[in-house]
Design a protein around this motif. Structure first.
Motif, PDB file in Angstrom:
ATOM      1  N   ARG A 214       0.894  -1.044  -0.023  1.00 27.93           N
ATOM      2  CA  ARG A 214      -0.046  -0.060  -0.025  1.00 27.93           C
ATOM      3  C   ARG A 214       0.755   1.261  -0.054  1.00 27.93           C
ATOM      4  NH1 ARG A 214      -5.268  -1.118   0.916  1.00 27.93           N
ATOM      5  NH2 ARG A 214      -5.674   1.416   1.344  1.00 27.93           N
ATOM      6  N   GLY A 215       0.423   2.145  -0.733  1.00 21.58           N
ATOM      7  CA  GLY A 215       1.217   3.530  -0.838  1.00 21.58           C
ATOM      8  C   GLY A 215       0.332   4.563  -1.150  1.00 21.58           C
ATOM      9  N   ALA A 216       0.836   5.768  -0.869  1.00 24.61           N
ATOM     10  CA  ALA A 216       0.219   7.091  -1.238  1.00 24.61           C
ATOM     11  C   ALA A 216      -0.315   7.427  -2.920  1.00 24.61           C
ATOM     12  CB  ALA A 216       0.550   8.319  -0.986  1.00 24.61           C
ATOM     13  N   ALA A 217       0.623   6.541  -3.813  1.00 25.38           N
ATOM     14  CA  ALA A 217       0.501   6.615  -5.269  1.00 25.38           C
ATOM     15  C   ALA A 217       1.038   5.220  -5.813  1.00 25.38           C
ATOM     16  CB  ALA A 217       1.529   7.689  -5.793  1.00 25.38           C
ATOM     17  N   PRO A 218       0.540   4.998  -7.026  1.00 28.61           N
ATOM     18  CA  PRO A 218       0.920   3.768  -7.795  1.00 28.61           C
ATOM     19  C   PRO A 218       2.637   3.575  -7.920  1.00 28.61           C
ATOM     20  CG  PRO A 218      -0.929   4.797  -8.958  1.00 28.61           C
ATOM     21  CD  PRO A 218      -0.542   5.809  -7.834  1.00 28.61           C
ATOM     22  N   GLY A 219       3.077   4.654  -8.070  1.00 27.79           N
ATOM     23  CA  GLY A 219       4.640   4.709  -8.308  1.00 27.79           C
ATOM     24  C   GLY A 219       5.066   4.331  -7.001  1.00 27.79           C
ATOM     25  N   GLU A 220       4.872   4.653  -5.863  1.00 31.15           N
ATOM     26  CA  GLU A 220       5.324   4.474  -4.754  1.00 31.15           C
ATOM     27  C   GLU A 220       5.353   2.750  -4.184  1.00 31.15           C
ATOM     28  OE1 GLU A 220       4.756   5.471   0.135  1.00 31.15           O
ATOM     29  OE2 GLU A 220       3.626   6.565  -1.322  1.00 31.15           O
ATOM     30  N   CYS A 221       3.971   2.247  -4.737  1.00 26.09           N
ATOM     31  CA  CYS A 221       3.741   0.953  -4.545  1.00 26.09           C
ATOM     32  C   CYS A 221       4.743   0.116  -5.337  1.00 26.09           C
ATOM     33  CB  CYS A 221       2.244   0.431  -4.882  1.00 26.09           C
ATOM     34  SG  CYS A 221       1.080   1.202  -3.915  1.00 26.09           S
ATOM     35  N   ALA A 222       4.876   0.513  -6.605  1.00 21.24           N
ATOM     36  CA  ALA A 222       5.913  -0.113  -7.352  1.00 21.24           C
ATOM     37  C   ALA A 222       7.187  -0.154  -6.886  1.00 21.24           C
ATOM     38  CB  ALA A 222       5.668   0.405  -8.770  1.00 21.24           C
TER      39      ALA A 222
END
Length: 186
Positions: A75-83
């Motif tokens: 889980r993250g604040a943005a998709p890029g952070e998750c990746a």
């Protein structure tokens, strides 16, 4: 956040991807989508979801990225952070769940895996306005296929698009939103 089974519920109204050459409105610049495509090409089933109505506990992050191979979602604040958080475990450069496979991610994909292009900015915009969005790259299909679901917020009813690539699904979503009079920031 909705459960995994919600992605398989029938929707009231579906949308079809456009026919013809690959639809592209800059979707190819999206590093996160390139990562999902790379993993699906190796047989993985990957999901990315956000619920704009329920952000959850502070710091939990609205986005969830999951590879359905036994490892927990990130889980993250943005998709890029998750990746960015998931990539080391996927490639075997960080500890992972016992028995979870590793994947070959080319350097050209890995270096831009956290970059969010037009497609994910559109999905983030929808989530910012209260929509639930779900994107699935399915490597279990004979040919990797994509599914995009969106509902609530500015979305005029549940929408679903299936296609051979993320660009076709996103293009169908944009066309349907515009057909319903929404101004899409693209």
């Amino acid at each position: 956040m909705f459960g995994a089974d919600d992605a398989h519920r029938p929707v009231a109204r579906g949308i079809r991807p456009p026919k013809g050459p690959r639809a592209d409105a800059g979707w190819g610049s999206d590093g996160v989508l390139a990562l999902l495509e790379c993993l699906a090409g190796q047989g993985a089933v990957v999901t990315l979801a956000a619920d704009g109505r329920d952000i959850g506990p502070p710091g939990d992050g609205r986005w969830a990225l999951a590879v359905l191979d036994g490892r927990p979602a990130v889980r993250g604040a943005a998709p890029g952070e998750c990746a960015r958080m998931l990539l080391p475990a996927l490639t075997g450069t960080a500890p992972t769940v016992s028995g979870a496979p590793t994947y070959a991610v080319p350097d050209a994909v890995a270096v831009r895996a956290d970059r969010e292009g037009t497609g994910l900015l559109l999905l983030d915009w929808l989530a910012d306005h209260g929509a639930y969005v779900f994107l699935k790259a399915d490597g279990d299909r004979p040919r990797p296929g994509w599914t995009l679901l969106a509902r609530s917020g500015p979305v005029p009813g549940p929408l679903r698009a299936d296609g051979p690539d993320a660009g076709r699904c996103l293009q169908a979503l944009v066309a349907d939103l515009r057909a319903h009079g929404l101004t899409v920031p693209l």
